[in-house]
Enzyme design. Structure first.
Site, PDB file in Angstrom:
ATOM      1  N   HIS A 113      -6.012 -21.726  -4.961  1.00  0.00           N
ATOM      2  CA  HIS A 113      -4.685 -21.910  -4.366  1.00  0.00           C
ATOM      3  C   HIS A 113      -3.953 -22.978  -5.170  1.00  0.00           C
ATOM      4  CE1 HIS A 113      -4.751 -19.534  -0.531  1.00  0.00           C
ATOM      5  NE2 HIS A 113      -5.996 -19.403  -0.948  1.00  0.00           N
ATOM      6  N   ASN A 160      -1.660 -18.758  -3.060  1.00  0.00           N
ATOM      7  CA  ASN A 160      -2.637 -18.544  -4.134  1.00  0.00           C
ATOM      8  C   ASN A 160      -1.948 -18.793  -5.473  1.00  0.00           C
ATOM      9  OD1 ASN A 160      -3.464 -16.555  -1.847  1.00  0.00           O
ATOM     10  ND2 ASN A 160      -5.240 -16.696  -3.152  1.00  0.00           N
ATOM     11  N   CYS A 180      -4.037 -19.940   4.486  1.00  0.00           N
ATOM     12  CA  CYS A 180      -5.176 -19.624   5.339  1.00  0.00           C
ATOM     13  C   CYS A 180      -4.796 -20.045   6.738  1.00  0.00           C
ATOM     14  CB  CYS A 180      -6.423 -20.376   4.879  1.00  0.00           C
ATOM     15  SG  CYS A 180      -7.786 -20.254   6.049  1.00  0.00           S
ATOM     16  N   HIS A 210     -11.367 -18.273  -6.726  1.00  0.00           N
ATOM     17  CA  HIS A 210     -10.221 -17.968  -5.863  1.00  0.00           C
ATOM     18  C   HIS A 210      -9.467 -19.289  -5.683  1.00  0.00           C
ATOM     19  CE1 HIS A 210      -8.370 -16.033  -2.176  1.00  0.00           C
ATOM     20  NE2 HIS A 210      -8.173 -17.313  -1.904  1.00  0.00           N
ATOM     21  N   ARG A 254      -3.995  -9.079   1.183  1.00  0.00           N
ATOM     22  CA  ARG A 254      -4.820  -9.679   2.245  1.00  0.00           C
ATOM     23  C   ARG A 254      -4.430 -11.149   2.424  1.00  0.00           C
ATOM     24  NH1 ARG A 254      -7.918 -14.014   3.173  1.00  0.00           N
ATOM     25  NH2 ARG A 254      -8.762 -13.852   1.065  1.00  0.00           N
ATOM     26  N   ASP A 255      -4.752 -11.960   1.447  1.00  0.00           N
ATOM     27  CA  ASP A 255      -4.513 -13.403   1.585  1.00  0.00           C
ATOM     28  C   ASP A 255      -3.021 -13.712   1.697  1.00  0.00           C
ATOM     29  OD1 ASP A 255      -4.998 -16.103   1.700  1.00  0.00           O
ATOM     30  OD2 ASP A 255      -6.150 -16.207  -0.149  1.00  0.00           O
TER      31      ASP A 255
HETATM   32 ZN    ZN Z   1      -7.232 -17.881  -0.099  1.00  0.00          ZN
END
Ligand code: ZN
Length: 304
Positions: A210, A250, A241, A208, A15-16
């Site tokens: 980065h 990430n 993002c 979460h 996803r990210d």
């Molecule tokens: Zn993220």
């Protein structure tokens, strides 16, 4: 030092990571990479996001990805999660069979406006409606920009606490604190987590992170000391993002696994299989990878 004995790693690369890649990644390749992540023993994977295809074209196959994975892994203990920005996305996810979603609300009003065109309070209103309409859907609330925002700069701890209180009101199942643009430093990590622990000592926050400025694993170390035992990371250190200028990858799952296992903290992830998966990403998608372990692997440094 009092570290946890084991840590849960939630893989968010599909996803990210994928959403930050402009060139189309064929659905079959996405599914193949997720299969290999499962072979590497990830038990929880964020597989896609149900956003408007115009906003993030890379996620336009969200339905197909979800359908195929749910079908294939229905009798296993692997859990799939998708990110949803609103009730509409949550309904689609639920109808496809997903039972957990990540709902993102930014602690920064400006970032939330850029992301979903609503104030944080309006987003919580939307979340309340979602809970009412889909009571069986587990919700992980991701609070974005906890440690800093590309538009507003510093975020006050009062604002973060307000967000957590709202989350408790709507009774979400879990909360993730996100360093969306990778600006947190270890002292700040300690300060934020200690403050939150004072008011919310029973919440097991996930993180979460980065690694935009290279402080990702240093922040993990500090968070471990503060009792955090759930982290989100992305294979290869992919990520970014689309609505947070300057956000980069990430923390790389393989770097996180390597550090934790070397510290005798169990992750249950098979590092060799994960590295082979990163190799496939490197060969077929050709992103810029910031992962240290992928570099070590590609140079065959430290051959076992
Ligand atoms: Zn993220």
């Amino acid at each position: 030092m009092d570290f946890p004995k084991s840590v849960e790693i939630i893989e968010v690369g599909p996803r990210d990571g994928f959403q930050s890649i402009k060139e189309w990644i064929p659905t079959e390749l996405k599914l193949d990479i997720i299969d290999k992540l499962i072979e590497s023993s990830f038990k929880k994977i964020e597989i896609t996001s149900f956003v408007h295809p115009k906003a993030i074209p890379q996620m336009k196959d969200a339905k197909e990805v979800t359908q195929k994975l749910i079908q294939k892994y229905k009798n296993t203990d692997v859990e799939f999660v998708a990110l949803v920005p609103n009730l509409f996305g949550a309904k689609v996810a639920y109808e496809l069979g997903l039972r957990e979603v990540t709902y993102v609300i930014s602690a920064s009003e400006a970032h939330n406006m850029a992301n979903v065109k609503r104030t944080p309070a309006e987003s919580f209103e939307g979340l309340r409606e979602l809970r009412e309409q889909l009571p069986d859907l587990r919700v992980n609330l991701a609070i974005a920009t906890v440690f800093g925002c590309p538009y507003e700069g510093d975020i006050s701890i009062e604002q973060v606490k307000w967000m957590v209180k709202q989350a408790l009101h709507v009774e979400v199942e879990s909360i993730t604190l996100a360093d969306t643009i990778g600006v947190a430093n270890p002292l700040q990590m300690h300060a934020v987590l200690s403050e939150l622990k004072k008011d919310f000592k029973n919440i097991n926050f996930a993180l979460h992170l980065h690694d935009t400025r290279g402080m990702g694993l240093a922040n993990v170390l500090m968070a471990l000391e503060c009792g955090v035992n759930r982290f989100e990371s992305a294979l290869g250190g992919l990520g970014g993002c689309p609505f947070a200028p300057g956000a980069a990858g990430n923390i790389a799952s393989e770097d996180l696994v390597n550090m934790l296992e070397n510290m005798d903290i169990k992750t249950d992830i098979k590092l060799d299989k994960l590295l082979n998966t990163v190799k496939i990403v490197q060969e077929k998608i050709k992103p810029i990878l910031t992962s240290h372990m992928a570099y070590v692997d590609s140079c065959s440094i430290g051959e076992k």
